[in-house]
Design an enzyme around this catalytic site. Structure first.
Site, PDB file in Angstrom:
ATOM      1  N   GLU A 129      93.024  65.878  58.776  1.00  0.00           N
ATOM      2  CA  GLU A 129      94.283  66.129  58.085  1.00  0.00           C
ATOM      3  C   GLU A 129      94.087  66.783  56.737  1.00  0.00           C
ATOM      4  O   GLU A 129      93.019  66.719  56.147  1.00  0.00           O
ATOM      5  CB  GLU A 129      95.013  64.799  57.878  1.00  0.00           C
ATOM      6  CG  GLU A 129      95.053  63.988  59.142  1.00  0.00           C
ATOM      7  CD  GLU A 129      96.107  62.906  59.130  1.00  0.00           C
ATOM      8  OE1 GLU A 129      96.294  62.279  60.168  1.00  0.00           O
ATOM      9  OE2 GLU A 129      96.752  62.702  58.087  1.00  0.00           O
TER      10      GLU A 129
ATOM     11  N   CYS B 186      94.798  69.576  49.543  1.00  0.00           N
ATOM     12  CA  CYS B 186      93.889  68.433  49.601  1.00  0.00           C
ATOM     13  C   CYS B 186      93.218  68.505  50.970  1.00  0.00           C
ATOM     14  O   CYS B 186      93.899  68.408  51.997  1.00  0.00           O
ATOM     15  CB  CYS B 186      94.699  67.153  49.446  1.00  0.00           C
ATOM     16  SG  CYS B 186      93.749  65.649  49.747  1.00  0.00           S
TER      17      CYS B 186
ATOM     18  N   CYS C 120      85.809  58.140  58.159  1.00  0.00           N
ATOM     19  CA  CYS C 120      84.850  58.001  57.060  1.00  0.00           C
ATOM     20  C   CYS C 120      83.968  56.789  57.299  1.00  0.00           C
ATOM     21  O   CYS C 120      84.461  55.728  57.698  1.00  0.00           O
ATOM     22  CB  CYS C 120      85.580  57.845  55.725  1.00  0.00           C
ATOM     23  SG  CYS C 120      84.448  57.749  54.314  1.00  0.00           S
TER      24      CYS C 120
ATOM     25  N   CYS D 273      85.926  51.658  52.772  1.00  0.00           N
ATOM     26  CA  CYS D 273      86.564  50.977  51.642  1.00  0.00           C
ATOM     27  C   CYS D 273      87.790  50.204  52.158  1.00  0.00           C
ATOM     28  O   CYS D 273      88.569  50.731  52.957  1.00  0.00           O
ATOM     29  CB  CYS D 273      86.975  51.981  50.570  1.00  0.00           C
ATOM     30  SG  CYS D 273      85.575  52.974  50.014  1.00  0.00           S
TER      31      CYS D 273
ATOM     32  N   CYS E 164      91.466  51.660  51.996  1.00  0.00           N
ATOM     33  CA  CYS E 164      91.668  53.037  52.450  1.00  0.00           C
ATOM     34  C   CYS E 164      91.876  53.100  53.961  1.00  0.00           C
ATOM     35  O   CYS E 164      91.057  52.597  54.736  1.00  0.00           O
ATOM     36  CB  CYS E 164      90.460  53.873  52.038  1.00  0.00           C
ATOM     37  SG  CYS E 164      90.456  55.538  52.717  1.00  0.00           S
TER      38      CYS E 164
ATOM     39  N   GLY F 181      87.287  61.390  54.515  1.00  0.00           N
ATOM     40  CA  GLY F 181      85.832  61.535  54.483  1.00  0.00           C
ATOM     41  C   GLY F 181      85.212  61.516  53.112  1.00  0.00           C
ATOM     42  O   GLY F 181      85.891  61.653  52.101  1.00  0.00           O
ATOM     43  N   GLU F 182      83.905  61.338  53.098  1.00  0.00           N
ATOM     44  CA  GLU F 182      83.132  61.300  51.859  1.00  0.00           C
ATOM     45  C   GLU F 182      82.323  62.606  51.758  1.00  0.00           C
ATOM     46  O   GLU F 182      81.317  62.778  52.448  1.00  0.00           O
ATOM     47  CB  GLU F 182      82.211  60.066  51.884  1.00  0.00           C
ATOM     48  CG  GLU F 182      81.195  60.002  50.775  1.00  0.00           C
ATOM     49  CD  GLU F 182      81.733  60.336  49.382  1.00  0.00           C
ATOM     50  OE1 GLU F 182      82.752  59.775  48.958  1.00  0.00           O
ATOM     51  OE2 GLU F 182      81.124  61.198  48.723  1.00  0.00           O
TER      52      GLU F 182
ATOM     53  N   SER G  71      85.871  64.733  45.141  1.00  0.00           N
ATOM     54  CA  SER G  71      86.036  63.301  44.861  1.00  0.00           C
ATOM     55  C   SER G  71      85.041  62.516  45.704  1.00  0.00           C
ATOM     56  O   SER G  71      84.935  62.713  46.912  1.00  0.00           O
ATOM     57  CB  SER G  71      87.468  62.884  45.196  1.00  0.00           C
ATOM     58  OG  SER G  71      87.624  61.491  45.057  1.00  0.00           O
TER      59      SER G  71
ATOM     60  N   SER H 206      85.279  57.886  42.296  1.00  0.00           N
ATOM     61  CA  SER H 206      86.139  56.759  42.681  1.00  0.00           C
ATOM     62  C   SER H 206      85.444  55.465  42.284  1.00  0.00           C
ATOM     63  O   SER H 206      84.724  54.869  43.077  1.00  0.00           O
ATOM     64  CB  SER H 206      86.386  56.796  44.189  1.00  0.00           C
ATOM     65  OG  SER H 206      87.128  57.939  44.519  1.00  0.00           O
ATOM     66  N   LEU H 207      85.675  55.028  41.062  1.00  0.00           N
ATOM     67  CA  LEU H 207      84.956  53.851  40.559  1.00  0.00           C
ATOM     68  C   LEU H 207      85.647  52.558  41.010  1.00  0.00           C
ATOM     69  O   LEU H 207      85.031  51.686  41.588  1.00  0.00           O
ATOM     70  CB  LEU H 207      84.837  53.921  39.029  1.00  0.00           C
ATOM     71  CG  LEU H 207      83.846  52.921  38.427  1.00  0.00           C
ATOM     72  CD1 LEU H 207      82.428  53.217  38.880  1.00  0.00           C
ATOM     73  CD2 LEU H 207      83.929  52.923  36.901  1.00  0.00           C
ATOM     74  N   HIS H 208      86.918  52.427  40.701  1.00  0.00           N
ATOM     75  CA  HIS H 208      87.763  51.315  41.163  1.00  0.00           C
ATOM     76  C   HIS H 208      87.398  49.927  40.631  1.00  0.00           C
ATOM     77  O   HIS H 208      88.138  48.975  40.868  1.00  0.00           O
ATOM     78  CB  HIS H 208      87.854  51.246  42.693  1.00  0.00           C
ATOM     79  CG  HIS H 208      88.328  52.516  43.322  1.00  0.00           C
ATOM     80  ND1 HIS H 208      89.470  53.175  42.922  1.00  0.00           N
ATOM     81  CD2 HIS H 208      87.797  53.271  44.320  1.00  0.00           C
ATOM     82  CE1 HIS H 208      89.626  54.261  43.654  1.00  0.00           C
ATOM     83  NE2 HIS H 208      88.633  54.353  44.501  1.00  0.00           N
TER      84      HIS H 208
ATOM     85  N   CYS I 282      97.195  59.604  49.096  1.00  0.00           N
ATOM     86  CA  CYS I 282      95.775  59.237  49.184  1.00  0.00           C
ATOM     87  C   CYS I 282      95.580  58.058  50.104  1.00  0.00           C
ATOM     88  O   CYS I 282      96.289  57.067  50.005  1.00  0.00           O
ATOM     89  CB  CYS I 282      95.247  58.783  47.833  1.00  0.00           C
ATOM     90  SG  CYS I 282      95.249  60.059  46.630  1.00  0.00           S
TER      91      CYS I 282
HETATM   92  N1  SAH Z   1      85.807  59.699  49.913  1.00  0.00           N
HETATM   93  C1  SAH Z   1      86.199  60.252  48.674  1.00  0.00           C
HETATM   94  C2  SAH Z   1      87.365  61.206  48.766  1.00  0.00           C
HETATM   95  C3  SAH Z   1      88.523  60.801  49.638  1.00  0.00           C
HETATM   96  S1  SAH Z   1      89.491  59.430  49.087  1.00  0.00           S
HETATM   97  C4  SAH Z   1      86.464  59.169  47.654  1.00  0.00           C
HETATM   98  O1  SAH Z   1      86.494  58.004  48.019  1.00  0.00           O
HETATM   99  O2  SAH Z   1      86.591  59.505  46.483  1.00  0.00           O
HETATM  100  C5  SAH Z   1      90.390  60.125  47.717  1.00  0.00           C
HETATM  101  C6  SAH Z   1      90.884  59.085  46.724  1.00  0.00           C
HETATM  102  O3  SAH Z   1      91.953  58.307  47.284  1.00  0.00           O
HETATM  103  C7  SAH Z   1      89.827  58.097  46.286  1.00  0.00           C
HETATM  104  O4  SAH Z   1      89.848  57.899  44.901  1.00  0.00           O
HETATM  105  C8  SAH Z   1      90.246  56.861  47.015  1.00  0.00           C
HETATM  106  O5  SAH Z   1      89.732  55.732  46.409  1.00  0.00           O
HETATM  107  C9  SAH Z   1      91.742  56.940  46.958  1.00  0.00           C
HETATM  108  N2  SAH Z   1      92.438  56.079  47.925  1.00  0.00           N
HETATM  109  C10 SAH Z   1      92.085  55.824  49.186  1.00  0.00           C
HETATM  110  N3  SAH Z   1      92.974  55.006  49.787  1.00  0.00           N
HETATM  111  C11 SAH Z   1      93.934  54.750  48.876  1.00  0.00           C
HETATM  112  C12 SAH Z   1      95.150  53.996  48.896  1.00  0.00           C
HETATM  113  N4  SAH Z   1      95.549  53.373  49.994  1.00  0.00           N
HETATM  114  N5  SAH Z   1      95.895  53.966  47.783  1.00  0.00           N
HETATM  115  C13 SAH Z   1      95.510  54.634  46.679  1.00  0.00           C
HETATM  116  N6  SAH Z   1      94.378  55.364  46.598  1.00  0.00           N
HETATM  117  C14 SAH Z   1      93.590  55.429  47.681  1.00  0.00           C
HETATM  118 FE1  SF4 Z   2      85.865  56.994  52.640  1.00  0.00          FE
HETATM  119 FE2  SF4 Z   2      86.873  57.644  50.235  1.00  0.00          FE
HETATM  120 FE3  SF4 Z   2      88.307  56.188  52.004  1.00  0.00          FE
HETATM  121 FE4  SF4 Z   2      86.212  55.073  50.808  1.00  0.00          FE
HETATM  122  S1  SF4 Z   2      88.093  55.809  49.802  1.00  0.00           S
HETATM  123  S2  SF4 Z   2      86.697  54.949  53.004  1.00  0.00           S
HETATM  124  S3  SF4 Z   2      84.812  56.805  50.667  1.00  0.00           S
HETATM  125  S4  SF4 Z   2      87.636  58.299  52.267  1.00  0.00           S
END
Ligand code: SAH
Ligand code: SF4
Length: 349
Positions: free
Chosen positions: A83, A96, A103, A107, A110, A153-154, A185, A208-210, A327
């Site tokens: 997508e 995007c 992936c 996480c 996600c 994806g990463e 990202s 993506s530190l979180h 996202c």
């Molecule tokens: N894999 C990479 C890029 C794709 S995710 C990464 O993790 O950075 C892109 C961004 O969306 C990341 O910062 C991820 O943490 C955030 N994200 C994923 N799922 C989300 C959600 N349900 N709500 C808000 N942000 C989310």
């Molecule tokens: Fe993959 Fe990024 Fe989603 Fe984590 S946040 S599962 S690294 S796409």
């Protein structure tokens, strides 16, 4: 049929200036079929069509959102799906893009992570997302001036293909993009960040530190068991030293997990001395998600605390939520009732 988008402009078929003509058709004119390339001799057009394909998709479906963004669902030639999102806001046309089907990072917050790993996308499949969107929107691919690799994806776990796609985006005879307008990202893979720094393409990095502490981070990001916050920040410092590009830290606020004031203070302490910007992301809920988002007041308080401590902070308000284009929602089905646009003409050849 071979994927022509795998080739850099100078590697395209044809002698001399024919390469530049084909590149112009692909990346400036957005041709989806060799028969459109009318300034090429007919014999060459036919020879190209016999050997190469342009689109990497069997089907392209578009789901427009009320806020103007459009979610695209692509069926790849092997039947798998990926997508992308088109965001035409404020005179800045942004896409995007995805780097994988699913992936492997898993996480917890996600939706893509919940899908598991399908496969890596090729460079051609990454570029083809942008070309298909431009075609569907009736604009030149070069009108899309911003790319964020924040889809499925990463990207640092598929770095070879991602770098190849970025090279065509940057190439003056390709999409001729500015590197500052491409953002990669990552969940934080130190080796990948170091390699990206060495490549020195000038693209922006979003991390993506979180969570500022390993204990919390490990609860929500499985790869945090392998790479500590310390190791990741060291790689980020290297990226900055090498590229002089300010790094964005993405932080999705999750209720009771990473939204405590002490975590804001620890984050501010960690980022002192790093040229950083924090982007707070309100959690986009999806069905079956095992976590909850921090309410708005908590998000504002977290932002305030960071700012008070001198950390430039913004809050990203999501777009496209009604069609699951936000996202981490890309993996989810868009509501059935929305407009459905059938296959693009010329796609999937
Ligand atoms: N894999 C990479 C890029 C794709 S995710 C990464 O993790 O950075 C892109 C961004 O969306 C990341 O910062 C991820 O943490 C955030 N994200 C994923 N799922 C989300 C959600 N349900 N709500 C808000 N942000 C989310
Ligand atoms: Fe993959 Fe990024 Fe989603 Fe984590 S946040 S599962 S690294 S796409």
């Amino acid at each position: 049929m071979k994927p022509i988008l795998e080739l850099l402009p100078e590697e395209l078929p044809g002698e001399g200036y024919r390469k530049a003509q084909i590149a112009h058709w692909l990346y400036a004119r957005g041709a989806m079929d060799f028969s459109e390339m009318t300034d090429l001799p007919k014999g060459l057009r036919e020879a190209l069509a016999g050997e190469w394909r342009i689109s990497e998709f069997a089907l392209v479906e578009a789901y427009p959102s009320r806020d103007g963004s459009v979610k695209y669902l692509f069926t790849l030639l092997d039947g798998r799906k990926t997508e992308a999102v088109y965001m035409p806001y404020e005179n800045r046309k942004t896409v995007c893009l995805s780097s994988m089907v699913g992936c492997p990072a898993g996480c917890t917050f996600c939706a893509t992570g919940a899908l598991g790993f399908g496969r890596n996308l090729t460079a051609a499949e990454i570029l083809s997302q942008l070309l298909a969107i431009a075609h569907h929107q009736g604009i030149s691919p070069r009108d899309i001036r911003n790319v964020v690799l924040m889809g499925m994806g990463e990207p640092l776990l598929n770095l070879g293909n991602v770098l190849k796609a970025i090279r065509t985006m940057l190439h003056p005879k390709g999409l001729a993009m500015s590197p500052r307008r491409i953002t990669l990202s990552t969940v934080g893979i130190p080796k990948g960040i170091h390699r990206l720094a060495e490549e020195d393409l000038g693209v922006r990095l979003a991390l993506s530190l979180h969570a500022p502490d390993d204990e919390t981070r490990r609860k929500i990001i499985p790869t945090a068991h392998r790479y500590s916050v310390g190791e990741i920040l060291e790689a980020v410092r290297h990226y900055y030293a090498r590229t002089k590009r300010r790094v964005t830290f993405e932080y999705t606020l999750l209720k009771g997990l990473n939204d405590h004031p002490w975590q804001a203070r620890l984050l501010a302490k960690l980022l002192k001395g790093i040229s950083a910007h924090v982007n707070l992301i309100p959690f986009n809920p999806w069905e079956g998600a095992p976590v909850e988002g921090t309410p708005k007041a908590g998000i504002l308080a977290f932002a305030e605390e960071l700012r008070r401590l001198g950390i430039p902070t913004s809050i990203r308000f999501s777009r496209g939520q009604d069609v699951g284009a936000a996202c981490g929602q890309l993996a989810l089905k868009a509501p059935k009732a929305l407009t459905f646009t059938p296959t693009l003409e010329g796609a999937g050849q």
